[in-house]
Design a protein around this motif. Structure first.
Motif, short mmCIF file in Angstrom:
data_model
loop_
_atom_site.label_atom_id
_atom_site.label_comp_id
_atom_site.label_asym_id
_atom_site.label_seq_id
_atom_site.Cartn_x
_atom_site.Cartn_y
_atom_site.Cartn_z
N ALA A 242 0.84 -1.20 0.00
CA ALA A 242 0.00 0.00 0.00
C ALA A 242 0.87 1.25 0.00
CB ALA A 242 -0.90 -0.01 1.24
N GLY A 243 0.31 2.35 -0.52
CA GLY A 243 0.97 3.65 -0.42
C GLY A 243 2.00 3.96 -1.48
N LEU A 244 2.05 3.18 -2.55
CA LEU A 244 3.00 3.51 -3.62
C LEU A 244 2.35 4.55 -4.52
CD1 LEU A 244 4.19 -0.08 -4.66
CD2 LEU A 244 5.23 1.46 -3.00
N MET A 245 3.05 5.65 -4.70
CA MET A 245 2.54 6.76 -5.52
C MET A 245 2.38 6.31 -6.98
SD MET A 245 1.78 9.92 -5.81
CE MET A 245 1.74 11.25 -6.98
N ILE A 246 1.24 6.61 -7.59
CA ILE A 246 1.04 6.28 -9.01
C ILE A 246 0.92 7.54 -9.86
CG2 ILE A 246 -0.51 5.22 -10.70
CD1 ILE A 246 -0.99 2.99 -8.83
N GLY A 247 0.10 8.47 -9.41
CA GLY A 247 -0.06 9.69 -10.21
C GLY A 247 -1.13 10.56 -9.63
N GLU A 248 -1.69 11.44 -10.45
CA GLU A 248 -2.76 12.29 -9.95
C GLU A 248 -3.89 12.37 -10.97
OE1 GLU A 248 -0.53 15.89 -9.31
OE2 GLU A 248 -1.23 16.69 -11.23
N ILE A 249 -5.08 12.67 -10.45
CA ILE A 249 -6.25 12.73 -11.33
C ILE A 249 -6.09 13.94 -12.26
CG2 ILE A 249 -8.75 13.08 -11.38
CD1 ILE A 249 -8.85 11.53 -8.72
N SER A 250 -6.17 13.67 -13.56
CA SER A 250 -5.93 14.74 -14.53
C SER A 250 -7.21 15.22 -15.19
CB SER A 250 -4.95 14.25 -15.60
OG SER A 250 -5.48 13.10 -16.22
N ILE A 252 -11.76 14.63 -15.35
CA ILE A 252 -13.00 13.95 -14.97
C ILE A 252 -14.03 14.35 -16.02
CG2 ILE A 252 -14.76 13.65 -13.18
CD1 ILE A 252 -12.70 14.57 -11.13
N GLU A 253 -14.37 13.38 -16.87
CA GLU A 253 -15.35 13.64 -17.94
C GLU A 253 -16.48 12.64 -17.81
OE1 GLU A 253 -12.81 13.21 -21.29
OE2 GLU A 253 -11.92 15.20 -21.06
N GLY A 254 -17.53 13.03 -17.15
CA GLY A 254 -18.65 12.11 -16.91
C GLY A 254 -18.20 11.00 -15.99
N SER A 255 -18.32 9.75 -16.47
CA SER A 255 -17.91 8.63 -15.62
C SER A 255 -16.44 8.27 -15.83
CB SER A 255 -18.78 7.41 -15.93
OG SER A 255 -18.62 7.06 -17.29
N ARG A 256 -15.80 8.94 -16.78
CA ARG A 256 -14.39 8.63 -17.03
C ARG A 256 -13.48 9.53 -16.20
NH1 ARG A 256 -10.56 6.42 -20.68
NH2 ARG A 256 -8.69 7.68 -20.50
N VAL A 257 -12.71 8.88 -15.34
CA VAL A 257 -11.75 9.61 -14.51
C VAL A 257 -10.35 9.17 -14.92
CG1 VAL A 257 -11.00 10.11 -12.16
CG2 VAL A 257 -13.42 9.63 -12.62
N ALA A 258 -9.59 10.08 -15.48
CA ALA A 258 -8.25 9.74 -15.98
C ALA A 258 -7.19 10.11 -14.96
CB ALA A 258 -7.99 10.45 -17.30
N VAL A 259 -6.17 9.25 -14.89
CA VAL A 259 -5.06 9.48 -13.96
C VAL A 259 -3.77 9.66 -14.77
CG1 VAL A 259 -3.66 8.45 -12.13
CG2 VAL A 259 -6.14 8.13 -12.14
N ARG A 260 -3.05 10.74 -14.50
CA ARG A 260 -1.77 10.94 -15.18
C ARG A 260 -0.66 10.35 -14.32
NH1 ARG A 260 -1.11 16.26 -15.13
NH2 ARG A 260 -2.50 16.59 -16.88
N PRO A 261 0.01 9.29 -14.78
CA PRO A 261 1.09 8.71 -13.98
C PRO A 261 2.17 9.74 -13.67
CG PRO A 261 0.52 7.25 -15.78
CD PRO A 261 -0.19 8.54 -16.03
N ALA A 262 2.73 9.65 -12.46
CA ALA A 262 3.75 10.62 -12.05
C ALA A 262 5.09 10.37 -12.73
CB ALA A 262 3.94 10.53 -10.54
N VAL A 263 5.18 9.24 -13.42
CA VAL A 263 6.45 8.85 -14.04
C VAL A 263 6.83 9.81 -15.16
CG1 VAL A 263 7.58 7.00 -15.32
CG2 VAL A 263 5.92 6.45 -13.55
N ASP A 264 8.10 10.18 -15.19
CA ASP A 264 8.61 10.97 -16.29
C ASP A 264 9.12 9.98 -17.34
OD1 ASP A 264 9.79 12.69 -18.01
OD2 ASP A 264 11.42 13.30 -16.68
N TRP A 265 8.25 9.67 -18.33
CA TRP A 265 8.59 8.61 -19.29
C TRP A 265 9.86 8.93 -20.06
CZ3 TRP A 265 5.87 4.54 -18.20
CH2 TRP A 265 4.56 4.67 -17.74
N HIS A 266 10.16 10.20 -20.16
CA HIS A 266 11.33 10.66 -20.89
C HIS A 266 12.62 10.10 -20.28
CE1 HIS A 266 11.87 13.10 -24.22
NE2 HIS A 266 12.10 14.26 -23.68
N ALA A 267 12.60 9.93 -18.96
CA ALA A 267 13.86 9.64 -18.26
C ALA A 267 13.83 8.29 -17.56
CB ALA A 267 14.12 10.75 -17.26
#
Lengths: 320, 183
Positions: A242-250, A252-267
Motif C-alpha cells: 500500500a501507499g505507492l505513488m502512481i499519479g494524480e487525477i488529470s 473527470i469527464e462524466g464517468s471517465r476519470v483519468a489518472v496521469r502517472p507521475a512517471v517521467d517517461w522521458h527519463a
C-alpha cells in the motif's frame, strides 16, 4: 560424416529449399499460426519459450542500446549546457521546498510513533527490499505497453512485484526469465491496480487502456475526489504494497476519470523492483523452527550495526 | 569445385562462408535490437519505425537465397518475444502478406529504387494492417489505428536509409551461382 557438421547442415538446408518456395512459406505460416494459437490458449511452454528467448536476446539488445543511449546522453548534455542557469534556479527552489517537507516528515514521524504507542497499534509491515534494474527493451508496438529489464530469477525477482521510478510506480513484473523480466506498465490494456485517492480515501481500480492516462473504475457512488488529487496503491488483494505513488487525477469527464502517472517517461532508464519481505510464519509455528525467528527489518538493522554476524568458517571437507 | 551448392550459393561449408551467408540474417537481428532500444518519449511507449521489416524486404528482393522463410520466421519470433507481443503475431501477418503479394524474384530484377520503395510501401501497409487486425482479435480489443498508421509512415520513410546500409554488405556476401529459389 559427423552427426552435426556444416556439410550436413548444408545438405539439410538444400533439401528444405528443394521443396519450393510456396510449400515452405505455407509450412512457416502454419507454424506461426500454431504458436500464436497455443499462446492464446495459455500453453505454458509457449510463455516459457518467450521468457527464454528474452533471456538470450538481452545481451544483443544491451549491445545495441549502448550507442543509442550514448548519443541520446550527448544530445541531452549539450541541451543542458544551454539551460544550466534556469536549471540551477529550479533546483534551489526545489531544495528549499524539500527541506520544508523534510522537517514536516520528521515531525509527523514522531507524532505517528507516539500515537501508535498510545493506541497500542501493531508495527507497520517491514519496508520491502528493492533491487535496481536497467530497462533494456521497449515493446516497440502500439498493442502492448511493456518493458524488458536486465535482471530476473537470479536476482530473486518474481511475478507480481511492483516496479518503481523515483517519481512513482511504473508497473509490475509479469514474466521472469533467468536474466530478464518483463514489466507490464500501468498504462497497458491488461493492467489493473487497486488504488486509493489520497485526499478523499475513495477506493477504485486503476485500469490501463493503452493510452497515456489510465482510468479509474469501480468508483464509489458519491466520489469526493477532484482534479489534482494523488492516487496511490491501496494494497488490497495483498499483491502490491500500500501507499505507492502512481499519479494524480488529470481529467473527470462524466464517468471517465483519468489518472496521469507521475512517471517521467522521458527519463525512465533505471527502475527499482520491490522484492516484498517474506511473510512471517505464524507465532504458533515459530517455536518449532530450527533457528531463532527474527523480523526481517530488525535482522537487517542488527546486521548493519554488527550485532548479527555469520560464521564464515569453511565447512568441513569430505562427508557424504 | 569441391564445395556444395546451397540454394544457388557455392559454398565450401567452411565457417567463414557460413558467416558471410548469415550476414543478412544478422543484419535483421541487429535492426531488431535497434527497433527495441528504449527511446526518449513523453508517452509510455515511443512509436518508432520497424526497421527490421525494411531489412527483411530488402534481402527478400536482393538475396532471397540468404534470407529464406525459415530465417524470417525465427527473426520475427525473436522480435515478438523481446517486444512482449504474442509469439507468432508478426510472422503470421508477414507470411500472409507474402502469400497475398507473392511475386517471382525476376519481377524485382532491374527495377528502379523508386519502384522497390513503392512495392515495400504496399507490402508493409498490408502487413501492418494485418498485424493490427490479428492483435485486435488476439486481445479482443479494437486498438486505435492511428498509432499503427504513424508507425507505418515512419517505417516507409526509413526504408531508403536501411536499404543504403544493407547495400554496403553486398561485397561481403557469398557470390550467387545462379537464380535461387527461396525457402
Amino acid at each position: 560424416m559427423k552427426f552435426f557438421s556444416f556439410e550436413r547442415l548444408t545438405v539439410l538446408g538444400a533439401a528444405w529449399r528443394a521443396m519450393g518456395e510456396r510449400p515452405v512459406l505455407v509450412v512457416c505460416l502454419g507454424l506461426a499460426l500454431v504458436v500464436l494459437l497455443l499462446g492464446k490458449l495459455e500453453v505454458k511452454a509457449v510463455h516459457k519459450a518467450a521468457d527464454m528467448l528474452g533471456d538470450q536476446v538481452v545481451p544483443l539488445v544491451v549491445l545495441v542500446r549502448e550507442p543509442v543511449a550514448w548519443s541520446r546522453d550527448v544530445g541531452e548534455k549539450v541541451g543542458a549546457l544551454f539551460a544550466v542557469h534556469a536549471e540551477n534556479e529550479r533546483l534551489r527552489a526545489e531544495n528549499r521546498r524539500l527541506l520544508e517537507w523534510q522537517a514536516q516528515a520528521v515531525r509527523l514521524g514522531v507524532e505517528n510513533r507516539s500515537l501508535r504507542t498510545m493506541l497500542d497499534m501493531p508495527e507497520p509491515a517491514p519496508a520491502a527490499d528493492w533491487v535496481s534494474a536497467r530497462i533494456v527493451a521497449d515493446s516497440a508496438s502500439p498493442f502492448v505497453h511493456t518493458r524488458l529489464i536486465d535482471i530476473g530469477r537470479s536476482a530473486d525477482i518474481a511475478p507480481g512485484m511492483a516496479v518503481m521510478t523515483p517519481a512513482g510506480m511504473i508497473g509490475r513484473v509479469i514474466a521472469v526469465g533467468d536474466r530478464s523480466a518483463r514489466i507490464l506498465l500501468v498504462t497497458d490494456l491488461n493492467s489493473k491496480v487497486p488504488v486509493i485517492v489520497e485526499r478523499s480515501g475513495d477506493q477504485a481500480l486503476l485500469t490501463g487502456d493503452n493510452s497515456a492516462e489510465p482510468k479509474l473504475e469501480f468508483l464509489p457512488l458519491n466520489p469526493r475526489f477532484g482534479i489534482g488529487d494523488r492516487v496511490m496503491t491501496s494494497g488490497r488483494g495483498g499483491v502490491l504494497p500500500a501507499g505507492l505513488m502512481i499519479g494524480e487525477i488529470s481529467r473527470i469527464e462524466g464517468s471517465r476519470v483519468a489518472v496521469r502517472p507521475a512517471v517521467d517517461w522521458h527519463a525512465v532508464d533505471f527502475v527499482a523492483v520491490l522484492r516484498q519481505a517474506p511473510l512471517p510464519p505464524p507465532a504458533s509455528e515459530r517455536d518449532g523452527l530450527p533457528f531463532e525467528w527474527r523480523e526481517p527489518a530488525s535482522a537487517l538493522s542488527d546486521l548493519r550495526e554488527g550485532a548479527l554476524s555469520f560464521d564464515l568458517a569453511p565447512a568441513p571437507a569430505g562427508g557424504g | 569445385m569441391s564445395g556444395l551448392e546451397r540454394g544457388g550459393i557455392v559454398t565450401t561449408g567452411r565457417p567463414e562462408e557460413l558467416l558471410r551467408g548469415s550476414l543478412p540474417f544478422l543484419s535483421v537481428l541487429l535492426l531488431i535490437g535497434i527497433d527495441l532500444a528504449p527511446l526518449p518519449s513523453p508517452a509510455p511507449t515511443a512509436l518508432s519505425p520497424l526497421l527490421c521489416l525494411s531489412a527483411i524486404f530488402y534481402w527478400t528482393v536482393h538475396r532471397p537465397d540468404l534470407l529464406g522463410n525459415t530465417l524470417v520466421l525465427i527473426a520475427t519470433v525473436v522480435l515478438d518475444a523481446t517486444a512482449g507481443l504474442p509469439l507468432g503475431l508478426t510472422a503470421t501477418a508477414l507470411f500472409v502478406t507474402r502469400l497475398l503479394l507473392l511475386a517471382p524474384p525476376r519481377f524485382f530484377a532491374g527495377r528502379s529504387f523508386l519502384v522497390l520503395w513503392a512495392c515495400f510501401s504496399l507490402a508493409v501497409t498490408v502487413l501492418m494492417t494485418l498485424r493490427w487486425l490479428l492483435a485486435s482479435v488476439y486481445f479482443q480489443h479494437l486498438f486505435a489505428f492511428r498509432p499503427v498508421a504513424f508507425e507505418l509512415l515512419l517505417t516507409i520513410a526509413a526504408y531508403p536509409l536501411v536499404s543504403l546500409g544493407m547495400a554496403r554488405l553486398h561485397p561481403y556476401l557469398p557470390k550467387v551461382a545462379h537464380a535461387a529459389p527461396r525457402g
